[in-house]
Design an enzyme around this catalytic site. Structure first.
Site, PDB file in Angstrom:
ATOM      1  N   ALA A  33     -99.194  43.731 -67.514  1.00 27.21           N
ATOM      2  CA  ALA A  33     -98.880  44.916 -68.319  1.00 27.21           C
ATOM      3  C   ALA A  33     -99.739  46.112 -67.880  1.00 27.21           C
ATOM      4  CB  ALA A  33     -99.108  44.619 -69.791  1.00 27.21           C
ATOM      5  N   GLU A  34    -100.987  45.846 -67.536  1.00 35.60           N
ATOM      6  CA  GLU A  34    -101.884  46.911 -67.088  1.00 35.60           C
ATOM      7  C   GLU A  34    -101.407  47.439 -65.717  1.00 35.60           C
ATOM      8  OE1 GLU A  34    -104.153  48.621 -68.276  1.00 35.60           O
ATOM      9  OE2 GLU A  34    -105.419  49.356 -66.647  1.00 35.60           O
ATOM     10  N   TYR A  35    -101.062  46.501 -64.830  1.00 38.26           N
ATOM     11  CA  TYR A  35    -100.534  46.880 -63.514  1.00 38.26           C
ATOM     12  C   TYR A  35     -99.275  47.745 -63.693  1.00 38.26           C
ATOM     13  CZ  TYR A  35     -98.361  46.326 -58.911  1.00 38.26           C
ATOM     14  OH  TYR A  35     -97.750  46.564 -57.702  1.00 38.26           O
ATOM     15  N   LEU A  82     -87.187  44.264 -58.189  1.00 38.64           N
ATOM     16  CA  LEU A  82     -86.247  44.708 -59.220  1.00 38.64           C
ATOM     17  C   LEU A  82     -86.839  45.897 -59.942  1.00 38.64           C
ATOM     18  CD1 LEU A  82     -85.368  41.298 -60.950  1.00 38.64           C
ATOM     19  CD2 LEU A  82     -83.738  42.756 -59.736  1.00 38.64           C
ATOM     20  N   LYS A 115     -85.729  35.919 -66.463  1.00 41.66           N
ATOM     21  CA  LYS A 115     -86.583  36.367 -65.345  1.00 41.66           C
ATOM     22  C   LYS A 115     -87.758  35.397 -65.261  1.00 41.66           C
ATOM     23  CE  LYS A 115     -88.798  40.299 -63.201  1.00 41.66           C
ATOM     24  NZ  LYS A 115     -90.120  39.716 -63.006  1.00 41.66           N
ATOM     25  N   ARG A 136     -91.066  35.641 -49.984  1.00 41.91           N
ATOM     26  CA  ARG A 136     -90.536  37.002 -49.831  1.00 41.91           C
ATOM     27  C   ARG A 136     -91.440  37.850 -48.927  1.00 41.91           C
ATOM     28  NH1 ARG A 136     -90.335  40.943 -55.025  1.00 41.91           N
ATOM     29  NH2 ARG A 136     -92.560  40.673 -54.713  1.00 41.91           N
ATOM     30  N   LYS A 314     -88.019  43.792 -69.250  1.00 41.67           N
ATOM     31  CA  LYS A 314     -89.286  43.064 -69.414  1.00 41.67           C
ATOM     32  C   LYS A 314     -89.579  42.812 -70.890  1.00 41.67           C
ATOM     33  CE  LYS A 314     -91.489  43.166 -65.183  1.00 41.67           C
ATOM     34  NZ  LYS A 314     -92.844  43.026 -64.753  1.00 41.67           N
TER      35      LYS A 314
HETATM   36  P1  NAD Z   1     -90.766  41.686 -60.252  1.00 42.36           P
HETATM   37  O1  NAD Z   1     -91.347  40.585 -61.011  1.00 42.36           O
HETATM   38  O2  NAD Z   1     -90.879  43.025 -60.837  1.00 42.36           O
HETATM   39  O3  NAD Z   1     -89.192  41.485 -59.941  1.00 42.36           O
HETATM   40  C1  NAD Z   1     -88.634  40.943 -58.790  1.00 42.36           C
HETATM   41  C2  NAD Z   1     -88.819  39.458 -58.709  1.00 42.36           C
HETATM   42  O4  NAD Z   1     -88.328  38.828 -59.881  1.00 42.36           O
HETATM   43  C3  NAD Z   1     -88.040  38.808 -57.602  1.00 42.36           C
HETATM   44  O5  NAD Z   1     -88.665  38.935 -56.377  1.00 42.36           O
HETATM   45  C4  NAD Z   1     -87.977  37.383 -58.067  1.00 42.36           C
HETATM   46  O6  NAD Z   1     -89.088  36.690 -57.562  1.00 42.36           O
HETATM   47  C5  NAD Z   1     -88.146  37.478 -59.565  1.00 42.36           C
HETATM   48  N1  NAD Z   1     -87.032  36.926 -60.349  1.00 42.36           N
HETATM   49  C6  NAD Z   1     -87.191  36.054 -61.365  1.00 42.36           C
HETATM   50  N2  NAD Z   1     -86.023  35.735 -61.909  1.00 42.36           N
HETATM   51  C7  NAD Z   1     -85.067  36.421 -61.222  1.00 42.36           C
HETATM   52  C8  NAD Z   1     -83.650  36.491 -61.318  1.00 42.36           C
HETATM   53  N3  NAD Z   1     -82.983  35.812 -62.250  1.00 42.36           N
HETATM   54  N4  NAD Z   1     -82.997  37.292 -60.443  1.00 42.36           N
HETATM   55  C9  NAD Z   1     -83.655  38.000 -59.501  1.00 42.36           C
HETATM   56  N5  NAD Z   1     -85.018  37.975 -59.368  1.00 42.36           N
HETATM   57  C10 NAD Z   1     -85.705  37.189 -60.216  1.00 42.36           C
HETATM   58  O7  NAD Z   1     -91.390  41.423 -58.909  1.00 42.36           O
HETATM   59  P2  NAD Z   1     -92.426  41.979 -57.930  1.00 42.36           P
HETATM   60  O8  NAD Z   1     -91.856  43.070 -57.164  1.00 42.36           O
HETATM   61  O9  NAD Z   1     -92.975  40.822 -57.203  1.00 42.36           O
HETATM   62  O10 NAD Z   1     -93.651  42.392 -58.758  1.00 42.36           O
HETATM   63  C11 NAD Z   1     -93.867  43.401 -59.521  1.00 42.36           C
HETATM   64  C12 NAD Z   1     -94.482  42.805 -60.766  1.00 42.36           C
HETATM   65  O11 NAD Z   1     -95.479  41.832 -60.448  1.00 42.36           O
HETATM   66  C13 NAD Z   1     -95.170  43.899 -61.502  1.00 42.36           C
HETATM   67  O12 NAD Z   1     -94.283  44.511 -62.402  1.00 42.36           O
HETATM   68  C14 NAD Z   1     -96.291  43.155 -62.177  1.00 42.36           C
HETATM   69  O13 NAD Z   1     -95.805  42.676 -63.417  1.00 42.36           O
HETATM   70  C15 NAD Z   1     -96.589  42.011 -61.261  1.00 42.36           C
HETATM   71  N6  NAD Z   1     -97.792  42.302 -60.455  1.00 42.36           N
HETATM   72  C16 NAD Z   1     -98.991  42.146 -61.048  1.00 42.36           C
HETATM   73  C17 NAD Z   1    -100.137  42.435 -60.363  1.00 42.36           C
HETATM   74  C18 NAD Z   1    -101.464  42.227 -61.047  1.00 42.36           C
HETATM   75  O14 NAD Z   1    -102.487  42.551 -60.462  1.00 42.36           O
HETATM   76  N7  NAD Z   1    -101.484  41.710 -62.251  1.00 42.36           N
HETATM   77  C19 NAD Z   1    -100.089  42.887 -59.041  1.00 42.36           C
HETATM   78  C20 NAD Z   1     -98.853  43.028 -58.435  1.00 42.36           C
HETATM   79  C21 NAD Z   1     -97.688  42.743 -59.152  1.00 42.36           C
END
Ligand code: NAD
Length: 331
Positions: A33-35, A82, A115, A136, A314
């Site tokens: 959530a912070e990210y 996404l 998700k 990925r 989300k």
């Molecule tokens: P995302 O979680 O925003 O969305 C894309 C991903 O969702 C896809 O790559 C897939 O793996 C997944 N997914 C799950 N169910 C799915 C479905 N039914 N259909 C399609 N895709 C599905 O992914 P992202 O781009 O990897 O990451 C961004 C998110 O990751 C951020 O919003 C954050 O919440 C988290 N993040 C956190 C940190 C941290 O330091 N806490 C750092 C980077 C990313």
């Protein structure tokens, strides 16, 4: 910080660091959530100041660089991220954008899916046999993890039937069900070992092991949610129907996938899954809506890091910063 350009640079640097910790080391130091808050602030600044846009900004990138310990796998079709909506108003705006672009006024069918909170993988089947699995990575190049994926019991090594295409790329999420995660952490605690922060990190850390015997001992599961490159005839006209075909070949598909009409249908799906979130056997961080008809998906196309025809809705965050910072991480 009052200087918006300095703030933008600081946000980019901070998000780069968080990306490295999350995607490369599998050890985040802040809750999602912070990210997400910082990313939204960065996107808002970049929208307000188009002159500061930069293709290298974290807002323009997918995931993290692949780790060199694994063989590189080039994705024939990029594996994207996404876009997100967080509220009813944002969902309405998503539907409006889609309808406007298609010049439609009637509600469209959406494929609605949980998700899953794990990590995305690509599986390639040739003549019905699993020949390659990859993460990925940065969206164009992932890590070859075939041997590790072969240890996941729910992933078929051979497809059922005989009407599959000669080459079929399936995409889905590897995740760790809650029960397996709890049991693993309990055992780690009993042995005085480090525990994992959450099932997502446990799944990512377990899958990206150099020794597949370690992966084999981890309780990982898989649901597929789409296809990548496919040779031959199209598999169907709608995303939902394609998922049913994958299921017929023995590939696991979430039983929660539904075809719904328009924003109202999506909202009903969201509310139902949210009300049952705690009772689901795996963690989810939202639901995903995908325009069901492939011809419409093709017309909508992509922006740099995500398709225009899908969005993640989300859920409210469950993790607290304090909880995350108090937990030791294991990779
Ligand atoms: P995302 O979680 O925003 O969305 C894309 C991903 O969702 C896809 O790559 C897939 O793996 C997944 N997914 C799950 N169910 C799915 C479905 N039914 N259909 C399609 N895709 C599905 O992914 P992202 O781009 O990897 O990451 C961004 C998110 O990751 C951020 O919003 C954050 O919440 C988290 N993040 C956190 C940190 C941290 O330091 N806490 C750092 C980077 C990313």
């Amino acid at each position: 910080m009052s200087d918006p350009y300095a703030r933008l640079l600081a946000l980019r640097a901070q998000l780069e660091t968080y990306n490295e910790q999350y995607y490369v080391v599998d050890a985040p130091t802040v809750p999602d959530a912070e990210y997400d808050r910082l990313m939204r602030e960065l996107v808002a600044l970049e929208q307000a100041h188009p002159e500061w846009r930069d293709p290298d900004s974290p807002s323009q990138k997918v995931g993290g660089a692949p780790v060199s310990a694994f063989p590189e796998v080039r994705h024939l079709l990029p594996m994207l991220s996404l876009d997100n909506v967080f509220s009813d108003e944002e969902l309405m705006a998503f539907e409006k954008r889609v309808l406007d672009r298609l010049d439609r006024s009637e509600p469209l069918a959406f494929c609605c899916e949980p998700k899953l909170d794990g990590l995305a993988v690509s599986l390639v089947y040739e003549q019905g046999r699993l020949v390659q699995a990859a993460t990925r990575g940065d969206g164009s190049t992932g890590e070859g993890i075939t041997e590790n994926v072969r240890t996941i019991k729910s992933i078929p090594l051979r497809l059922k039937g005989d009407d599959w295409p000669a080459r079929l790329e399936v995409r889905g999420e590897v995740f760790m069900p809650k029960a397996g995660f709890d049991a693993m952490n309990e055992a780690a605690r009993a042995n005085g070992d480090k525990v994992f922060a959450n099932p997502r990190n446990a799944a990512a850390g377990s899958l990206r092991q150099l020794d597949s015997r370690i992966t084999a001992r981890r309780p990982l599961a898989f649901y597929c949610y789409g296809i990548g490159q496919v040779e031959g005839e199209p598999l169907g006209e709608c995303h939902f129907d394609i998922l049913q075909r994958l299921k017929g070949w023995g590939l696991p598909v979430s039983p929660e996938v539904r075809r719904m009409q328009g924003k109202a249908g999506c909202q009903a799906y969201h509310d139902d899954i949210l009300s049952r979130r705690d009772r689901l056997p795996y963690e989810i961080d939202g639901v995903v809506y995908k325009v069901d008809e492939l011809a419409l998906q093709a017309r909508l196309g992509f922006v740099v890091r995500a398709p225009r025809w899908a969005t993640a809705h989300k859920f409210p965050a469950q993790e607290e910063l304090t909880r995350l910072l108090n937990v030791e991480f294991q990779v």
